[in-house]
Design an enzyme around this catalytic site. Structure first.
Site, mmCIF file in Angstrom:
data_model
loop_
_atom_site.group_PDB
_atom_site.id
_atom_site.type_symbol
_atom_site.label_atom_id
_atom_site.label_comp_id
_atom_site.label_asym_id
_atom_site.label_seq_id
_atom_site.Cartn_x
_atom_site.Cartn_y
_atom_site.Cartn_z
ATOM 1 N N TYR A 151 23.050 74.466 -64.401
ATOM 2 C CA TYR A 151 22.882 75.860 -64.810
ATOM 3 C C TYR A 151 24.265 76.494 -64.945
ATOM 4 C CZ TYR A 151 21.103 80.718 -64.564
ATOM 5 O OH TYR A 151 20.808 82.045 -64.799
ATOM 6 N N LYS A 181 21.389 74.309 -68.871
ATOM 7 C CA LYS A 181 20.948 75.671 -69.196
ATOM 8 C C LYS A 181 22.231 76.469 -69.415
ATOM 9 C CE LYS A 181 18.479 79.721 -67.366
ATOM 10 N NZ LYS A 181 19.517 80.719 -67.637
ATOM 11 N N SER A 183 24.118 79.538 -70.231
ATOM 12 C CA SER A 183 24.087 81.000 -70.301
ATOM 13 C C SER A 183 25.503 81.546 -70.447
ATOM 14 C CB SER A 183 23.403 81.581 -69.056
ATOM 15 O OG SER A 183 22.052 81.177 -69.022
ATOM 16 N N ASP A 210 20.111 85.295 -74.993
ATOM 17 C CA ASP A 210 19.022 85.603 -75.923
ATOM 18 C C ASP A 210 19.508 86.291 -77.189
ATOM 19 O OD1 ASP A 210 18.025 84.938 -73.446
ATOM 20 O OD2 ASP A 210 16.681 86.633 -73.267
ATOM 21 N N GLU A 211 20.495 87.176 -77.031
ATOM 22 C CA GLU A 211 20.987 87.984 -78.142
ATOM 23 C C GLU A 211 21.781 87.176 -79.163
ATOM 24 O OE1 GLU A 211 24.202 88.105 -74.953
ATOM 25 O OE2 GLU A 211 22.009 87.960 -75.057
ATOM 26 N N SER A 227 15.652 85.946 -69.970
ATOM 27 C CA SER A 227 14.867 86.977 -69.300
ATOM 28 C C SER A 227 14.039 87.797 -70.278
ATOM 29 C CB SER A 227 15.791 87.904 -68.500
ATOM 30 O OG SER A 227 16.652 88.628 -69.362
#
Length: 314
Positions: A151, A181, A183, A210-211, A227
Site C-alpha cells: 500500500y 495499491k 495512492s 480517484d481524481e 474512498s
C-alpha cells in the site's frame, strides 16, 4: 511462523480489474465502532456495482483503531460479504508494529480473505527501499498462500520511494507479492510499474487517486481503489468513465472525470470529515470520524449540501 503453503505461480488469476471501495469505519455517537452499520455499508456498495472492499485502510481510520477493533471489523466485513456472491475482501494489516501486522495477516487468512495489504510503519520509517522490502517481506511471508499488496500512500506514511525500485527489489524475495495499491500522483512511476516484469510476471496495479483515474487507465491500470467509490451518487460517473475509456470515447470519459475532481475538491475544501458527511447526504449514517480527524460543523455540512446541489450531485 509461516503457514507453510506457497501461493501458486499464476498470481494473475487473482488480479482485480474493477473498482474497489475503501470504506470508512462507522462509529456510534459515543465514538465506539458501529459494527452493525457494516451491513448497510456493504448493501450500499452492492447497489452501486462494487464487488470488492479494501477495509481498515486510510479511509477506514486504521491508525485510530485498536488491534481488537481491526480484528472485529475484519470478522464482521467477512461475515457480511459472504452473503453476496463473488464479493471480495482485501484486509489492510499495516501498522507500526510488524509483529502486530503479522498477527492481523494470520487472522485475515483464517477468515479466508481474498488478499492482504500493508503500508509501512509510519513512526520509525524505513530509510531505504531495501529496508522497506524487508518490512513487507516479514508481513507477507507469514501468509505465503495469500496475495499481498503493498500500500503506497506517501502523503500519509512519508515513505516516498519510487515503486519501480520497490518492485525491482521485492519481486525476487516476496513470492506472494501480487501488486500495489498506488495512492500517489506520480504517473511516470506508476506507468513504469505497469511495464515491469519479473520472470515474465506482471503486477496488479490498482490506482488510488480517484481524481486522476483516467490518466492511470491510459497507462494501463488494472483497477482502482478509492474512498469516493463509496458515494452512491458518484458511481454512475465512474462506471461511465470506465466504459467510455474502453470504448475510445475520451470526450465522455473526460466529462465524468471532471465530476470526480469536483467531489475531491470538496474533500480539500472541508477536510477529513467530508466523506462521512457526503454519505449522510445519501442516507448512509456512519457517524463522525475519530480525533484527530475533525468532523464538519453544522454550518459546513449545510454548505457542503448546497455545493452538492449546485454540482447536481443531489
Amino acid at each position: 511462523m509461516s503457514d507453510g503453503s506457497p501461493l501458486a505461480t499464476n498470481l494473475d488469476q487473482h488480479f482485480i480489474r474493477s473498482f474497489v471501495a475503501a470504506p470508512p469505519t462507522p462509529f456510534t455517537k459515543d465514538g465506539a465502532v458501529s459494527y452493525e452499520s457494516v451491513a448497510k455499508q456493504i448493501e450500499n456498495l452492492k447497489s452501486t456495482g462494487i464487488r470488492v472492499a479494501f477495509i481498515n485502510g486510510t479511509t477506514g481510520e486504521s491508525m485510530s483503531l485498536t488491534y481488537q477493533e481491526r480484528i472485529k471489523l475484519a470478522e464482521v466485513w467477512n461475515e457480511q460479504r459472504l452473503k453476496i456472491p463473488d464479493f471480495k475482501l482485501i484486509v489492510h494489516v499495516g501498522t507500526n508494529s510488524l509483529e502486530e501486522a503479522k498477527q492481523l495477516s494470520l487472522h485475515a487468512k483464517e477468515l479466508k480473505a481474498d488478499a492482504i495489504a500493508a503500508m509501512p510503519p509510519i513512526f520509525f520509517k524505513p530509510d531505504n527501499v531495501q529496508v522497506l522490502v524487508q518490512c513487507m517481506s516479514f508481513i507477507a511471508s507469514a501468509v505465503p498462500s495469500m496475495p499481498f499488496y503493498y500500500y503506497h500512500i506517501p502523503s500519509m506514511t512519508g515513505s516516498r520511494f519510487r515503486m519501480i525500485d520497490f518492485l525491482t527489489v521485492a519481486a525476487p524475495v516476496i513470492p506472494n507479492l501480487i501488486g500495489i495499491k498506488y495512492s500517489d500522483s506520480n504517473l511516470m512511476d506508476f506507468g513504469e510499474c505497469i511495464d515491469f516484469r519479473y520472470q515474465g510476471r506482471q503486477y496488479n496495479m490498482l490506482f488510488g487517486s480517484d481524481e486522476m483515474l483516467l490518466g492511470a487507465l491510459a497507462l494501463g491500470a488494472h483497477g482502482a481503489v478509492g474512498s469516493t467509490y463509496n458515494i452512491p451518487f458518484m458511481m454512475p460517473y465512474y462506471h461511465r468513465l470506465w466504459e467510455a475509456y474502453f470504448k475510445g470515447d475520451l470526450k465522455t470519459a473526460r466529462k465524468q472525470q471532471k465530476k470526480s475532481r469536483a467531489v475531491v475538491d470538496l474533500y480539500i475544501k472541508y477536510g477529513g470529515g467530508t466523506l462521512k458527511s457526503l454519505m449522510l447526504l445519501c442516507g448512509v449514517d456512519l457517524g463522525q470520524p475519530r480525533l484527530p480527524i475533525k468532523p464538519l460543523s453544522q454550518e459546513q455540512y449545510e454548505n457542503l449540501k448546497k455545493n452538492c446541489q449546485q454540482l447536481k450531485f443531489i
